[in-house]
Design an enzyme around this catalytic site. Structure first.
Site, PDB file in Angstrom:
ATOM      1  N   THR A   1      -4.930 -27.191   9.998  1.00 35.83           N
ATOM      2  CA  THR A   1      -3.848 -27.335  10.984  1.00 35.83           C
ATOM      3  C   THR A   1      -3.960 -26.288  12.083  1.00 35.83           C
ATOM      4  OG1 THR A   1      -2.337 -28.321   9.380  1.00 35.83           O
ATOM      5  CG2 THR A   1      -1.343 -27.268  11.295  1.00 35.83           C
TER       6      THR A   1
ATOM      7  N   SER B   1      -3.021 -36.666  13.479  1.00 32.33           N
ATOM      8  CA  SER B   1      -2.615 -35.643  12.522  1.00 32.33           C
ATOM      9  C   SER B   1      -3.790 -34.688  12.402  1.00 32.33           C
ATOM     10  CB  SER B   1      -2.311 -36.287  11.167  1.00 32.33           C
ATOM     11  OG  SER B   1      -2.317 -35.332  10.126  1.00 32.33           O
ATOM     12  N   THR B   2      -3.520 -33.483  11.929  1.00 26.93           N
ATOM     13  CA  THR B   2      -4.644 -32.612  11.580  1.00 26.93           C
ATOM     14  C   THR B   2      -5.594 -33.325  10.632  1.00 26.93           C
ATOM     15  OG1 THR B   2      -3.450 -30.536  11.909  1.00 26.93           O
ATOM     16  CG2 THR B   2      -5.261 -30.498  10.309  1.00 26.93           C
ATOM     17  N   ASN B   3      -5.018 -34.218   9.798  1.00 29.07           N
ATOM     18  CA  ASN B   3      -5.803 -34.815   8.722  1.00 29.07           C
ATOM     19  C   ASN B   3      -6.810 -35.858   9.192  1.00 29.07           C
ATOM     20  OD1 ASN B   3      -4.155 -33.196   7.237  1.00 29.07           O
ATOM     21  ND2 ASN B   3      -2.859 -34.851   6.474  1.00 29.07           N
TER      22      ASN B   3
ATOM     23  N   THR C   1     -52.195 -23.646 -11.477  1.00 23.91           N
ATOM     24  CA  THR C   1     -51.025 -24.245 -12.116  1.00 23.91           C
ATOM     25  C   THR C   1     -50.600 -23.326 -13.244  1.00 23.91           C
ATOM     26  OG1 THR C   1     -52.418 -25.554 -13.605  1.00 23.91           O
ATOM     27  CG2 THR C   1     -51.736 -26.607 -11.556  1.00 23.91           C
TER      28      THR C   1
ATOM     29  N   SER D   1     -42.495   1.769   1.605  1.00 19.98           N
ATOM     30  CA  SER D   1     -41.959   2.641   0.571  1.00 19.98           C
ATOM     31  C   SER D   1     -41.629   4.006   1.144  1.00 19.98           C
ATOM     32  CB  SER D   1     -42.965   2.802  -0.574  1.00 19.98           C
ATOM     33  OG  SER D   1     -42.508   3.741  -1.524  1.00 19.98           O
ATOM     34  N   SER D   2     -40.578   4.600   0.585  1.00 26.59           N
ATOM     35  CA  SER D   2     -40.225   5.970   0.959  1.00 26.59           C
ATOM     36  C   SER D   2     -40.980   6.991   0.124  1.00 26.59           C
ATOM     37  CB  SER D   2     -38.718   6.182   0.773  1.00 26.59           C
ATOM     38  OG  SER D   2     -38.367   5.966  -0.593  1.00 26.59           O
TER      39      SER D   2
ATOM     40  N   LYS E   1     -48.098   1.780   1.548  1.00 25.81           N
ATOM     41  CA  LYS E   1     -47.620   0.520   0.986  1.00 25.81           C
ATOM     42  C   LYS E   1     -46.915  -0.299   2.058  1.00 25.81           C
ATOM     43  CE  LYS E   1     -45.320  -1.135  -3.212  1.00 25.81           C
ATOM     44  NZ  LYS E   1     -44.281  -2.046  -2.733  1.00 25.81           N
TER      45      LYS E   1
END
Length: 476
Positions: free
Chosen positions: A110, A149-151, A196, A327-328, A333
């Site tokens: 609405t 209507s909103t609907n 696979t 990486s820290s 990496k």
């Protein structure tokens, strides 16, 4: 008032509704009911103003309605022309700042419907030379919302908004298909092992791998297109519960006709308006199609991470474009950050489909009041997928390199190539060769020659890469 997208002077106008009166900023095209929505719902913080496809859709629906009511003699030329002009401005992407409401809200939409009614009414009032809020001349309810209507207005507009959003999803899918097609051609000559269950299987080309990705997206796009067409069925004319109360005979058909003319799309009136007013299956269908795209895209991202694993202790058949230090703590990496973020987007899209399904199930009697979260979830999924597809394509796929030497090495030292020999030396011999190769570390190629099962010339013919990646009639 940053949320509202426009500055205010502090001056207000007084508006009233069922619950009383409120002071609305004089600069606002919206009115009291929009203001109540702003005050009540601070939930997703995804605002209608951020989605021009949906304000455009609201303009389309409201224009169709006023043209139908004018055709039926219920609205005069001046009011019709002013409302049409205001709707046209929404369709052009104007006045977005006057839709500052949360996409997730109570009230079955609405607030969205009234936001549109108020903006259109106040802009139409300006067009005819009146002041904002002078609703005795053009009313949000009596004129802009006439026979609605909103609907019916809200779900119809949301369907159209989702269909407009679909065009952008389709464009992103088509673009990544083209990138996969280019890699299919670029890598067509590179022989590699297929796998696979994460075990060596039989040879293929890297081009076939990327061709399969292309066709996976193509198939899901086809499903998505079918789902999108279901959004073109709308329930305009249903009004409150599908009976059409407050609308004139012929209104629904006239409204659909005008909306079809405005959009140029094959908009259809739902067959049973009572059923359509509580049914949200088309949104479930579309959300499910988005979920299937996410599943496929996540699988592709998983593959890219596996195929590029390494660079020394993994498969390293592909090299992804390096995007940031990984990486820290570990120097050197580099992580597959683009496929990783795409995986996460896919998880979100899959979860959103569940939210849509649960909200659809929550329909009760003649209405489903949970449509706002369904719309927000689908829009979020669409937007995230579009950005993920573009990111994967631009930042990863287009820059992928194949490590041809690694690919060939795995083929030449794989037990899996014994499968290609089965038509010539039989399953039992192939089994014994495979077992011995695994036990001794020897090559299938050398063991077959040592046992005198085939000559070098015959082996070279059978194991020619072009003979192993498609059905081939080999004459020895």
């Amino acid at each position: 008032m940053e949320r509202f997208g426009f500055s205010v002077s502090g001056k207000t106008r007084t508006e009233h509704d069922l619950l009383g009166t409120k002071e609305v900023p004089v600069e606002a095209l919206y009115g009291i009911q929009t203001l109540r929505c702003i005050e009540n719902f601070d939930i997703s913080r995804d605002y209608l103003s951020e989605y021009p496809e949906f304000t455009k859709a609201l303009g389309i629906v409201k224009m169709g309605a006023v043209l139908a009511n004018h055709e039926l003699g219920l609205i005069n030329d001046q009011i019709k022309d002013a409302i049409v002009a205001a709707c046209q401005e929404l369709m052009e992407g104007k006045h977005l700042e006057h839709f500052p409401i949360d996409m997730v809200q109570g009230g079955a939409g609405t607030s969205v419907n009234m936001n549109a009614n108020e903006v259109i009414a106040n802009r139409a009032l300006e067009i005819i030379g009146k002041e904002r809020g002078q609703y005795e001349f053009i009313s949000p309810n009596d004129h802009v919302n006439m026979a609605q209507s909103t609907n019916d207005a809200y779900p119809s507009a949301m369907h159209i908004g989702l269909y407009l959003t679909h065009f952008k999803v389709r464009e992103a899918l088509q673009a990544i298909m083209e990138s996969f097609a280019k890699k299919e051609e670029e890598f067509a000559h590179i022989i590699k092992m297929g796998r696979t269950q994460l075990q060596d299987a039989v040879p293929m080309t890297m081009g076939q791998t990327f061709g399969a990705y292309k066709f996976a997206i193509k198939h899901e796009l086809s499903r998505l297109e079918k789902a999108a067409k279901e959004l073109l069925f709308i329930n305009m004319g249903a009004t409150a519960i599908g009976t059409g109360i407050t609308s004139e005979p012929g209104y629904a058909e006239a409204c659909i006709k005008h909306i079809r003319e405005i959009t140029g799309w094959d908009i259809r009136l739902a067959e049973d308006l009572v059923e359509a007013t509580n049914d949200t299956s088309s949104m479930v269908f579309y959300a499910s199609a988005l979920k299937m795209i996410a599943i496929r895209l996540s699988k592709i991202s998983n593959d890219l991470r596996i195929l590029s694993s390494g660079p020394r202790a993994g498969l390293a058949e592909l090299s992804l474009p390096p995007k940031q230090p990984g990486s820290s703590i570990m120097p050197g990496k580099v992580n597959p950050v683009i496929p990783e973020v795409v995986n996460q987007v896919c998880f979100k899209v899959i979860a959103n489909e569940m939210a849509v399904s649960l909200a659809s199930e929550a329909a009760q009697l003649e209405l489903n009041v949970m449509e706002p979260v369904m719309v927000q979830s689908i829009v979020e999924s669409s937007d995230w997928l579009i950005r993920a597809l573009d990111t994967l394509r631009i930042e990863c796929i287009d820059g992928i390199k194949a490590n041809e030497e690694n690919c060939r090495h795995y083929v030449e030292h794989s037990i899996g190539i014994v499968t290609a020999l089965k038509p010539f030396i039989g399953y039992s011999n192939c089994t014994e060769i495979a077992k011995e190769a695994l036990k001794t570390g020897g090559s299938v190629y050398n063991l077959v020659m040592e046992k005198g099962l085939l000559t070098k010339e015959q082996l070279d013919t059978i194991l020619d890469p072009k003979h192993m990646v498609k059905p081939t009639k080999i004459k020895l």
